[in-house]
Design an enzyme around this catalytic site. Structure first.
Site, PDB file in Angstrom:
ATOM      1  N   ARG A  35       0.816  -1.220   0.000  1.00 60.68           N
ATOM      2  CA  ARG A  35       0.000   0.000   0.000  1.00 60.68           C
ATOM      3  C   ARG A  35       0.852   1.274   0.000  1.00 60.68           C
ATOM      4  O   ARG A  35       0.430   2.292  -0.551  1.00 60.68           O
ATOM      5  CB  ARG A  35      -0.929   0.002   1.211  1.00 60.68           C
ATOM      6  CG  ARG A  35      -2.049  -0.994   1.025  1.00 60.68           C
ATOM      7  CD  ARG A  35      -2.918  -1.065   2.230  1.00 60.68           C
ATOM      8  NE  ARG A  35      -4.129  -1.806   1.917  1.00 60.68           N
ATOM      9  CZ  ARG A  35      -5.011  -2.177   2.816  1.00 60.68           C
ATOM     10  NH1 ARG A  35      -4.814  -1.880   4.084  1.00 60.68           N
ATOM     11  NH2 ARG A  35      -6.095  -2.833   2.464  1.00 60.68           N
ATOM     12  N   LYS A 197     -19.659 -17.145   0.563  1.00 66.60           N
ATOM     13  CA  LYS A 197     -21.107 -16.971   0.699  1.00 66.60           C
ATOM     14  C   LYS A 197     -21.777 -16.233  -0.445  1.00 66.60           C
ATOM     15  O   LYS A 197     -21.242 -15.250  -0.945  1.00 66.60           O
ATOM     16  CB  LYS A 197     -21.379 -16.181   1.983  1.00 66.60           C
ATOM     17  CG  LYS A 197     -21.094 -16.978   3.237  1.00 66.60           C
ATOM     18  CD  LYS A 197     -21.495 -16.183   4.436  1.00 66.60           C
ATOM     19  CE  LYS A 197     -21.435 -17.033   5.692  1.00 66.60           C
ATOM     20  NZ  LYS A 197     -21.728 -16.221   6.880  1.00 66.60           N
ATOM     21  N   GLY A 353     -12.075  -9.143  -2.592  1.00 68.15           N
ATOM     22  CA  GLY A 353     -12.215 -10.426  -1.899  1.00 68.15           C
ATOM     23  C   GLY A 353     -10.903 -11.172  -1.863  1.00 68.15           C
ATOM     24  O   GLY A 353      -9.848 -10.618  -2.147  1.00 68.15           O
ATOM     25  N   GLY A 376     -12.857  -4.096   0.162  1.00 62.85           N
ATOM     26  CA  GLY A 376     -14.225  -3.598   0.380  1.00 62.85           C
ATOM     27  C   GLY A 376     -14.613  -2.539  -0.632  1.00 62.85           C
ATOM     28  O   GLY A 376     -15.737  -2.529  -1.141  1.00 62.85           O
TER      29      GLY A 376
HETATM   30  P1  AMP Z   1     -14.441 -14.229  -0.146  1.00 63.15           P
HETATM   31  O1  AMP Z   1     -13.800 -13.360   0.910  1.00 63.15           O
HETATM   32  O2  AMP Z   1     -15.905 -14.019  -0.286  1.00 63.15           O
HETATM   33  O3  AMP Z   1     -13.703 -14.101  -1.459  1.00 63.15           O
HETATM   34  O4  AMP Z   1     -14.331 -15.739   0.392  1.00 63.15           O
HETATM   35  C1  AMP Z   1     -13.116 -16.379   0.455  1.00 63.15           C
HETATM   36  C2  AMP Z   1     -13.172 -17.601   1.309  1.00 63.15           C
HETATM   37  O5  AMP Z   1     -14.028 -18.574   0.761  1.00 63.15           O
HETATM   38  C3  AMP Z   1     -11.816 -18.242   1.410  1.00 63.15           C
HETATM   39  O6  AMP Z   1     -11.338 -18.141   2.722  1.00 63.15           O
HETATM   40  C4  AMP Z   1     -12.063 -19.704   1.021  1.00 63.15           C
HETATM   41  O7  AMP Z   1     -11.418 -20.627   1.869  1.00 63.15           O
HETATM   42  C5  AMP Z   1     -13.555 -19.832   1.157  1.00 63.15           C
HETATM   43  N1  AMP Z   1     -14.082 -20.931   0.328  1.00 63.15           N
HETATM   44  C6  AMP Z   1     -13.872 -21.140  -0.984  1.00 63.15           C
HETATM   45  N2  AMP Z   1     -14.460 -22.273  -1.381  1.00 63.15           N
HETATM   46  C7  AMP Z   1     -15.060 -22.822  -0.307  1.00 63.15           C
HETATM   47  C8  AMP Z   1     -15.815 -23.998  -0.086  1.00 63.15           C
HETATM   48  N3  AMP Z   1     -16.069 -24.856  -1.071  1.00 63.15           N
HETATM   49  N4  AMP Z   1     -16.279 -24.237   1.159  1.00 63.15           N
HETATM   50  C9  AMP Z   1     -16.011 -23.366   2.164  1.00 63.15           C
HETATM   51  N5  AMP Z   1     -15.317 -22.238   2.018  1.00 63.15           N
HETATM   52  C10 AMP Z   1     -14.832 -21.962   0.796  1.00 63.15           C
END
Ligand code: AMP
Length: 395
Positions: A35, A197, A353, A376
Protein backbone atom coordinates in the site's frame (compact mmCIF):
# COMPACT_ATOMS: atom_id res chain seq x y z
CA UNK A 1 -11.34 12.86 -14.27
CA UNK A 2 -8.83 15.39 -12.91
CA UNK A 3 -5.69 13.75 -11.52
CA UNK A 4 -2.37 14.97 -10.10
CA UNK A 5 -0.98 14.82 -13.64
CA UNK A 6 -3.23 17.75 -14.63
CA UNK A 7 -2.15 20.10 -11.82
CA UNK A 8 0.81 22.44 -11.32
CA UNK A 9 1.74 22.03 -7.65
CA UNK A 10 4.57 24.56 -7.66
CA UNK A 11 5.14 25.74 -4.01
CA UNK A 12 1.79 24.19 -2.97
CA UNK A 13 1.40 22.25 0.27
CA UNK A 14 -0.67 19.29 -0.78
CA UNK A 15 -2.77 17.22 1.60
CA UNK A 16 -2.70 13.67 0.26
CA UNK A 17 -5.05 11.07 1.77
CA UNK A 18 -3.18 7.78 1.39
CA UNK A 19 -3.93 4.30 2.68
CA UNK A 20 -0.92 3.31 4.78
CA UNK A 21 -2.96 0.85 6.81
CA UNK A 22 -0.24 -1.79 6.48
CA UNK A 23 0.36 -4.94 8.52
CA UNK A 24 3.06 -4.75 11.25
CA UNK A 25 4.77 -7.64 13.04
CA UNK A 26 5.37 -7.94 16.81
CA UNK A 27 8.49 -5.76 16.45
CA UNK A 28 6.28 -3.13 14.79
CA UNK A 29 7.97 -3.53 11.41
CA UNK A 30 6.06 -3.33 8.14
CA UNK A 31 5.54 -6.85 6.77
CA UNK A 32 3.79 -5.92 3.51
CA UNK A 33 4.49 -2.48 2.01
CA UNK A 34 2.26 -2.87 -1.06
CA UNK A 35 0.00 0.00 0.00
CA UNK A 36 2.91 2.39 0.60
CA UNK A 37 4.40 1.48 -2.77
CA UNK A 38 1.02 2.05 -4.41
CA UNK A 39 1.06 5.72 -3.32
CA UNK A 40 4.54 6.37 -4.73
CA UNK A 41 3.57 7.59 -8.24
CA UNK A 42 1.21 10.23 -6.81
CA UNK A 43 3.67 11.46 -4.19
CA UNK A 44 6.61 11.67 -6.60
CA UNK A 45 4.43 13.45 -9.14
CA UNK A 46 3.59 16.18 -6.61
CA UNK A 47 7.21 16.56 -5.51
CA UNK A 48 8.49 16.72 -9.09
CA UNK A 49 5.93 19.42 -9.88
CA UNK A 50 7.40 21.60 -7.11
CA UNK A 51 4.98 20.86 -4.29
CA UNK A 52 5.32 19.31 -0.86
CA UNK A 53 3.21 16.43 0.50
CA UNK A 54 1.34 16.30 3.79
CA UNK A 55 0.31 12.67 4.11
CA UNK A 56 -2.91 11.74 5.91
CA UNK A 57 -3.61 8.13 6.83
CA UNK A 58 -5.05 5.80 9.40
CA UNK A 59 -3.45 2.65 10.82
CA UNK A 60 -5.56 -0.07 12.41
CA UNK A 61 -8.41 0.63 14.77
CA UNK A 62 -7.01 2.41 17.83
CA UNK A 63 -9.20 3.14 20.83
CA UNK A 64 -6.89 5.18 23.08
CA UNK A 65 -3.86 6.37 21.17
CA UNK A 66 -2.09 3.02 21.68
CA UNK A 67 1.52 3.23 20.46
CA UNK A 68 1.16 0.10 18.34
CA UNK A 69 -1.06 2.14 16.00
CA UNK A 70 1.36 5.04 15.62
CA UNK A 71 2.27 5.83 12.02
CA UNK A 72 5.79 6.54 13.27
CA UNK A 73 6.41 2.80 12.83
CA UNK A 74 6.18 3.05 9.06
CA UNK A 75 8.51 6.08 8.67
CA UNK A 76 11.61 4.07 7.75
CA UNK A 77 9.78 2.01 5.17
CA UNK A 78 8.16 5.10 3.63
CA UNK A 79 11.52 6.91 3.50
CA UNK A 80 13.07 3.91 1.76
CA UNK A 81 10.25 3.67 -0.79
CA UNK A 82 9.99 7.39 -1.64
CA UNK A 83 13.75 8.03 -1.58
CA UNK A 84 13.16 11.20 0.48
CA UNK A 85 13.46 11.50 4.28
CA UNK A 86 9.85 11.48 5.45
CA UNK A 87 9.21 13.91 8.34
CA UNK A 88 6.71 13.17 11.06
CA UNK A 89 4.26 15.21 13.15
CA UNK A 90 3.15 13.76 16.49
CA UNK A 91 -0.44 14.78 15.83
CA UNK A 92 -2.65 15.20 12.78
CA UNK A 93 -4.25 18.49 13.87
CA UNK A 94 -3.36 21.34 16.25
CA UNK A 95 -0.01 22.90 17.18
CA UNK A 96 2.33 20.00 16.38
CA UNK A 97 0.84 19.52 12.93
CA UNK A 98 0.70 23.24 12.18
CA UNK A 99 4.32 23.81 13.15
CA UNK A 100 5.57 20.87 11.08
CA UNK A 101 3.56 22.10 8.09
CA UNK A 102 4.90 25.65 8.38
CA UNK A 103 8.46 24.29 8.23
CA UNK A 104 7.71 22.15 5.17
CA UNK A 105 9.52 23.11 1.96
CA UNK A 106 8.90 22.14 -1.68
CA UNK A 107 10.19 18.62 -2.37
CA UNK A 108 9.58 17.48 1.22
CA UNK A 109 7.18 14.92 2.66
CA UNK A 110 5.48 15.16 6.04
CA UNK A 111 3.50 12.28 7.52
CA UNK A 112 0.89 13.20 10.13
CA UNK A 113 0.05 10.91 13.05
CA UNK A 114 -2.82 8.39 12.80
CA UNK A 115 -6.10 10.13 11.93
CA UNK A 116 -8.06 7.51 13.87
CA UNK A 117 -6.55 8.67 17.15
CA UNK A 118 -9.57 10.98 16.81
CA UNK A 119 -13.00 9.34 16.71
CA UNK A 120 -14.10 12.37 14.69
CA UNK A 121 -12.30 10.87 11.67
CA UNK A 122 -14.62 7.87 11.26
CA UNK A 123 -17.62 9.95 12.36
CA UNK A 124 -17.02 12.20 9.36
CA UNK A 125 -16.94 15.21 11.70
CA UNK A 126 -17.01 18.51 9.82
CA UNK A 127 -14.99 20.53 12.34
CA UNK A 128 -12.26 17.90 12.38
CA UNK A 129 -12.20 17.88 8.56
CA UNK A 130 -11.93 21.68 8.63
CA UNK A 131 -8.91 21.51 10.96
CA UNK A 132 -7.21 19.07 8.61
CA UNK A 133 -8.11 21.18 5.58
CA UNK A 134 -6.52 24.26 7.15
CA UNK A 135 -3.11 22.57 6.89
CA UNK A 136 -2.88 22.49 3.08
CA UNK A 137 -3.53 24.42 -0.14
CA UNK A 138 -4.74 21.47 -2.16
CA UNK A 139 -6.43 18.09 -1.50
CA UNK A 140 -5.63 14.85 -3.28
CA UNK A 141 -7.38 11.55 -2.54
CA UNK A 142 -5.31 8.47 -3.34
CA UNK A 143 -6.71 6.15 -0.67
CA UNK A 144 -8.70 3.58 -2.61
CA UNK A 145 -8.87 1.22 0.38
CA UNK A 146 -11.04 3.71 2.30
CA UNK A 147 -12.83 5.38 -0.62
CA UNK A 148 -16.05 3.57 0.36
CA UNK A 149 -16.09 5.37 3.72
CA UNK A 150 -17.56 8.85 4.25
CA UNK A 151 -14.90 9.74 6.79
CA UNK A 152 -13.56 13.23 7.57
CA UNK A 153 -10.30 12.79 5.62
CA UNK A 154 -11.71 10.70 2.76
CA UNK A 155 -14.82 12.66 1.81
CA UNK A 156 -15.89 15.55 4.10
CA UNK A 157 -12.58 17.40 3.77
CA UNK A 158 -13.08 17.78 0.01
CA UNK A 159 -15.86 20.34 0.69
CA UNK A 160 -13.19 22.79 1.84
CA UNK A 161 -11.42 22.57 -1.52
CA UNK A 162 -14.18 23.32 -4.04
CA UNK A 163 -11.66 23.79 -6.86
CA UNK A 164 -8.35 22.63 -5.42
CA UNK A 165 -8.91 18.88 -5.33
CA UNK A 166 -8.21 15.93 -7.57
CA UNK A 167 -7.65 12.18 -7.76
CA UNK A 168 -4.33 10.55 -7.00
CA UNK A 169 -2.99 8.13 -9.60
CA UNK A 170 -3.85 4.97 -7.68
CA UNK A 171 -7.47 5.97 -7.11
CA UNK A 172 -7.82 7.06 -10.75
CA UNK A 173 -6.29 3.81 -11.91
CA UNK A 174 -8.73 1.70 -9.87
CA UNK A 175 -11.67 3.60 -11.38
CA UNK A 176 -10.35 3.30 -14.94
CA UNK A 177 -9.78 -0.46 -14.59
CA UNK A 178 -13.23 -1.17 -13.19
CA UNK A 179 -14.77 0.85 -16.00
CA UNK A 180 -12.77 -1.20 -18.46
CA UNK A 181 -14.82 -4.19 -17.30
CA UNK A 182 -18.19 -2.73 -16.36
CA UNK A 183 -18.54 0.00 -18.99
CA UNK A 184 -16.27 -0.79 -21.90
CA UNK A 185 -15.69 -4.54 -21.52
CA UNK A 186 -14.88 -6.13 -24.87
CA UNK A 187 -17.08 -9.24 -25.31
CA UNK A 188 -17.17 -12.01 -24.40
CA UNK A 189 -17.07 -10.70 -20.83
CA UNK A 190 -16.73 -13.35 -18.11
CA UNK A 191 -17.15 -12.84 -14.39
CA UNK A 192 -15.89 -15.45 -11.98
CA UNK A 193 -17.56 -15.09 -8.61
CA UNK A 194 -16.34 -17.41 -5.89
CA UNK A 195 -15.71 -17.30 -2.18
CA UNK A 196 -17.66 -18.50 0.77
CA UNK A 197 -21.11 -16.97 0.70
CA UNK A 198 -23.77 -16.00 -1.82
CA UNK A 199 -25.08 -13.38 0.59
CA UNK A 200 -21.93 -11.24 0.36
CA UNK A 201 -21.97 -11.27 -3.46
CA UNK A 202 -25.66 -10.98 -4.42
CA UNK A 203 -25.50 -7.26 -5.16
CA UNK A 204 -22.33 -7.71 -7.22
CA UNK A 205 -23.91 -10.47 -9.32
CA UNK A 206 -27.11 -8.49 -9.83
CA UNK A 207 -25.17 -5.40 -10.90
CA UNK A 208 -22.91 -7.18 -13.38
CA UNK A 209 -25.52 -9.40 -15.07
CA UNK A 210 -26.26 -6.69 -17.64
CA UNK A 211 -22.59 -6.35 -18.51
CA UNK A 212 -21.40 -9.94 -18.91
CA UNK A 213 -21.79 -12.90 -21.25
CA UNK A 214 -20.62 -15.67 -18.90
CA UNK A 215 -20.96 -16.07 -15.15
CA UNK A 216 -18.79 -18.68 -13.45
CA UNK A 217 -19.96 -19.41 -9.91
CA UNK A 218 -17.46 -21.30 -7.76
CA UNK A 219 -16.35 -21.87 -4.19
CA UNK A 220 -18.63 -22.41 -1.23
CA UNK A 221 -21.35 -20.22 -2.68
CA UNK A 222 -21.90 -22.59 -5.61
CA UNK A 223 -23.55 -25.15 -3.31
CA UNK A 224 -26.49 -22.88 -2.55
CA UNK A 225 -27.14 -22.75 -6.32
CA UNK A 226 -26.67 -26.50 -6.72
CA UNK A 227 -28.97 -27.36 -3.82
CA UNK A 228 -31.59 -24.87 -5.02
CA UNK A 229 -31.71 -26.69 -8.37
CA UNK A 230 -32.22 -30.09 -6.73
CA UNK A 231 -28.64 -31.31 -6.23
CA UNK A 232 -27.37 -33.29 -3.24
CA UNK A 233 -24.51 -31.37 -1.68
CA UNK A 234 -23.73 -33.56 1.34
CA UNK A 235 -22.41 -31.43 4.19
CA UNK A 236 -21.08 -28.62 1.98
CA UNK A 237 -21.46 -24.99 2.91
CA UNK A 238 -24.98 -23.76 2.16
CA UNK A 239 -27.14 -20.75 2.92
CA UNK A 240 -30.57 -22.35 3.14
CA UNK A 241 -32.36 -19.00 3.14
CA UNK A 242 -30.61 -17.86 -0.04
CA UNK A 243 -31.85 -20.64 -2.29
CA UNK A 244 -34.65 -18.47 -3.70
CA UNK A 245 -32.12 -15.73 -4.36
CA UNK A 246 -29.95 -18.23 -6.23
CA UNK A 247 -32.92 -19.35 -8.36
CA UNK A 248 -33.79 -15.73 -9.02
CA UNK A 249 -30.22 -15.02 -10.19
CA UNK A 250 -30.35 -18.04 -12.52
CA UNK A 251 -33.69 -16.86 -13.98
CA UNK A 252 -32.42 -13.31 -14.49
CA UNK A 253 -29.24 -14.62 -16.12
CA UNK A 254 -31.32 -16.66 -18.58
CA UNK A 255 -33.47 -13.63 -19.36
CA UNK A 256 -30.35 -11.60 -20.09
CA UNK A 257 -28.70 -14.35 -22.13
CA UNK A 258 -25.87 -14.80 -19.64
CA UNK A 259 -24.50 -18.34 -19.60
CA UNK A 260 -24.03 -19.57 -16.03
CA UNK A 261 -21.33 -22.17 -15.31
CA UNK A 262 -21.50 -24.07 -12.03
CA UNK A 263 -19.06 -26.77 -10.86
CA UNK A 264 -19.88 -30.22 -12.28
CA UNK A 265 -17.50 -32.10 -9.97
CA UNK A 266 -15.76 -31.33 -6.70
CA UNK A 267 -12.94 -32.46 -4.46
CA UNK A 268 -14.79 -33.36 -1.30
CA UNK A 269 -13.26 -33.80 2.14
CA UNK A 270 -14.63 -35.67 5.16
CA UNK A 271 -13.81 -32.65 7.32
CA UNK A 272 -12.92 -28.98 6.89
CA UNK A 273 -9.24 -29.67 7.40
CA UNK A 274 -5.88 -29.95 5.69
CA UNK A 275 -5.81 -33.55 7.01
CA UNK A 276 -9.19 -34.56 5.59
CA UNK A 277 -9.58 -37.68 3.46
CA UNK A 278 -10.60 -36.64 -0.04
CA UNK A 279 -12.61 -37.99 -2.94
CA UNK A 280 -13.79 -36.60 -6.29
CA UNK A 281 -17.57 -36.51 -6.60
CA UNK A 282 -20.23 -35.07 -8.93
CA UNK A 283 -21.06 -31.60 -7.61
CA UNK A 284 -24.77 -32.48 -7.40
CA UNK A 285 -24.30 -35.87 -5.75
CA UNK A 286 -21.94 -35.45 -2.78
CA UNK A 287 -22.32 -38.18 -0.13
CA UNK A 288 -23.67 -37.23 3.31
CA UNK A 289 -20.88 -36.26 5.71
CA UNK A 290 -18.61 -35.00 2.90
CA UNK A 291 -18.00 -31.33 2.04
CA UNK A 292 -17.17 -29.92 -1.38
CA UNK A 293 -13.99 -27.94 -0.74
CA UNK A 294 -12.52 -27.46 -4.21
CA UNK A 295 -13.59 -27.65 -7.84
CA UNK A 296 -12.86 -30.99 -9.51
CA UNK A 297 -10.83 -31.75 -12.67
CA UNK A 298 -13.76 -31.67 -15.13
CA UNK A 299 -14.92 -28.36 -13.69
CA UNK A 300 -11.44 -26.89 -13.94
CA UNK A 301 -11.30 -27.83 -17.60
CA UNK A 302 -14.73 -26.39 -18.32
CA UNK A 303 -13.95 -23.13 -16.51
CA UNK A 304 -10.63 -22.88 -18.39
CA UNK A 305 -12.43 -23.34 -21.74
CA UNK A 306 -14.80 -20.46 -20.98
CA UNK A 307 -11.93 -18.26 -19.82
CA UNK A 308 -9.82 -19.05 -22.90
CA UNK A 309 -12.46 -17.56 -25.20
CA UNK A 310 -13.11 -14.48 -23.05
CA UNK A 311 -11.80 -11.04 -23.97
CA UNK A 312 -12.63 -9.42 -20.62
CA UNK A 313 -12.37 -11.23 -17.29
CA UNK A 314 -13.35 -10.23 -13.78
CA UNK A 315 -12.25 -12.50 -10.93
CA UNK A 316 -13.69 -12.09 -7.47
CA UNK A 317 -13.29 -14.89 -4.95
CA UNK A 318 -11.53 -18.30 -4.96
CA UNK A 319 -13.20 -21.48 -6.22
CA UNK A 320 -12.01 -23.58 -3.29
CA UNK A 321 -10.45 -23.42 0.16
CA UNK A 322 -7.13 -22.38 -1.42
CA UNK A 323 -5.57 -21.69 1.99
CA UNK A 324 -5.29 -25.49 2.39
CA UNK A 325 -2.91 -27.10 -0.10
CA UNK A 326 -5.24 -30.06 -0.62
CA UNK A 327 -8.01 -27.78 -1.85
CA UNK A 328 -5.97 -25.16 -3.75
CA UNK A 329 -5.75 -26.86 -7.14
CA UNK A 330 -8.98 -25.41 -8.57
CA UNK A 331 -8.00 -21.84 -7.68
CA UNK A 332 -4.47 -22.36 -9.05
CA UNK A 333 -5.84 -23.79 -12.34
CA UNK A 334 -8.32 -20.94 -12.60
CA UNK A 335 -5.57 -18.37 -12.01
CA UNK A 336 -3.40 -20.07 -14.64
CA UNK A 337 -6.26 -20.01 -17.15
CA UNK A 338 -6.76 -16.27 -16.52
CA UNK A 339 -3.01 -15.65 -16.89
CA UNK A 340 -3.00 -17.54 -20.19
CA UNK A 341 -6.00 -15.63 -21.54
CA UNK A 342 -4.30 -12.38 -20.50
CA UNK A 343 -1.12 -13.37 -22.34
CA UNK A 344 -3.34 -13.94 -25.39
CA UNK A 345 -4.73 -10.41 -25.22
CA UNK A 346 -7.66 -10.52 -22.80
CA UNK A 347 -8.08 -7.85 -20.13
CA UNK A 348 -8.27 -9.32 -16.61
CA UNK A 349 -9.18 -7.58 -13.37
CA UNK A 350 -8.78 -9.31 -10.00
CA UNK A 351 -10.40 -7.65 -7.05
CA UNK A 352 -12.79 -7.45 -4.15
CA UNK A 353 -12.21 -10.43 -1.90
CA UNK A 354 -9.82 -13.24 -1.29
CA UNK A 355 -8.86 -13.77 -4.93
CA UNK A 356 -6.29 -10.97 -4.45
CA UNK A 357 -4.64 -13.06 -1.71
CA UNK A 358 -4.76 -16.10 -4.00
CA UNK A 359 -3.15 -14.19 -6.87
CA UNK A 360 -0.33 -13.10 -4.56
CA UNK A 361 0.10 -16.55 -3.02
CA UNK A 362 0.38 -18.19 -6.43
CA UNK A 363 2.64 -15.43 -7.91
CA UNK A 364 0.16 -14.42 -10.58
CA UNK A 365 0.14 -10.65 -9.92
CA UNK A 366 2.28 -9.87 -12.97
CA UNK A 367 0.33 -12.20 -15.21
CA UNK A 368 -3.07 -10.53 -14.90
CA UNK A 369 -3.89 -7.05 -16.21
CA UNK A 370 -4.80 -5.41 -12.90
CA UNK A 371 -4.98 -6.40 -9.24
CA UNK A 372 -7.12 -4.09 -7.14
CA UNK A 373 -5.66 -2.77 -3.88
CA UNK A 374 -8.96 -2.33 -2.03
CA UNK A 375 -11.14 -5.30 -1.00
CA UNK A 376 -14.22 -3.60 0.38
CA UNK A 377 -13.97 -0.56 -1.89
CA UNK A 378 -13.67 -2.72 -5.01
CA UNK A 379 -16.62 -4.86 -3.91
CA UNK A 380 -18.76 -1.73 -3.58
CA UNK A 381 -17.66 -0.47 -7.00
CA UNK A 382 -18.66 -3.82 -8.49
CA UNK A 383 -22.00 -3.46 -6.71
CA UNK A 384 -22.50 -0.30 -8.77
CA UNK A 385 -22.32 2.06 -5.79
CA UNK A 386 -20.77 5.50 -6.04
CA UNK A 387 -18.08 5.63 -3.38
CA UNK A 388 -18.15 8.72 -1.11
CA UNK A 389 -14.40 9.31 -1.55
CA UNK A 390 -14.79 9.38 -5.33
CA UNK A 391 -17.99 11.42 -5.34
CA UNK A 392 -16.42 14.07 -3.08
CA UNK A 393 -13.74 14.79 -5.71
CA UNK A 394 -16.26 14.83 -8.57
CA UNK A 395 -18.70 17.22 -6.79
P1 AMP B 1 -14.44 -14.23 -0.15
O1 AMP B 1 -13.80 -13.36 0.91
O2 AMP B 1 -15.90 -14.02 -0.29
O3 AMP B 1 -13.70 -14.10 -1.46
O4 AMP B 1 -14.33 -15.74 0.39
C1 AMP B 1 -13.12 -16.38 0.46
C2 AMP B 1 -13.17 -17.60 1.31
O5 AMP B 1 -14.03 -18.57 0.76
C3 AMP B 1 -11.82 -18.24 1.41
O6 AMP B 1 -11.34 -18.14 2.72
C4 AMP B 1 -12.06 -19.70 1.02
O7 AMP B 1 -11.42 -20.63 1.87
C5 AMP B 1 -13.55 -19.83 1.16
N1 AMP B 1 -14.08 -20.93 0.33
C6 AMP B 1 -13.87 -21.14 -0.98
N2 AMP B 1 -14.46 -22.27 -1.38
C7 AMP B 1 -15.06 -22.82 -0.31
C8 AMP B 1 -15.82 -24.00 -0.09
N3 AMP B 1 -16.07 -24.86 -1.07
N4 AMP B 1 -16.28 -24.24 1.16
C9 AMP B 1 -16.01 -23.37 2.16
N5 AMP B 1 -15.32 -22.24 2.02
C10 AMP B 1 -14.83 -21.96 0.80
Amino acid sequence: MKTVKDVDFNTKKVLVRVDFNVPLNDDLEVTDATRIEAARPTILNILESGGSCILLSHLGRPKNREDQFSLRHILNKATEIFGVQVKFAEDCIGGAAEEAVSNLKPGEILLLENLRYYKEETEGDRDFAKKLAKLGDYYVNDAFGTAHRAHASTAVIADFFPKNKCFGMLLASEIIHVEKVLKDGQPPVTAIIGGAKVSSKITVIENILDKIDHLIVGGGMAFTFIKATGGHIGSSLVEEDKQDTALDILAKAKEKNVQVHLPVDVIAGDSFSEFANTTTEPADNIPEGWLGLDSGPRTNEQFATVIAKSKTILWNGPVGVFEMEKFAEGTIKLGDAIAKATANGAFSLVGGGDSVAAVKQFSLSDKVSYVSTGGGAMLEMLEGKTLPGIQAILD
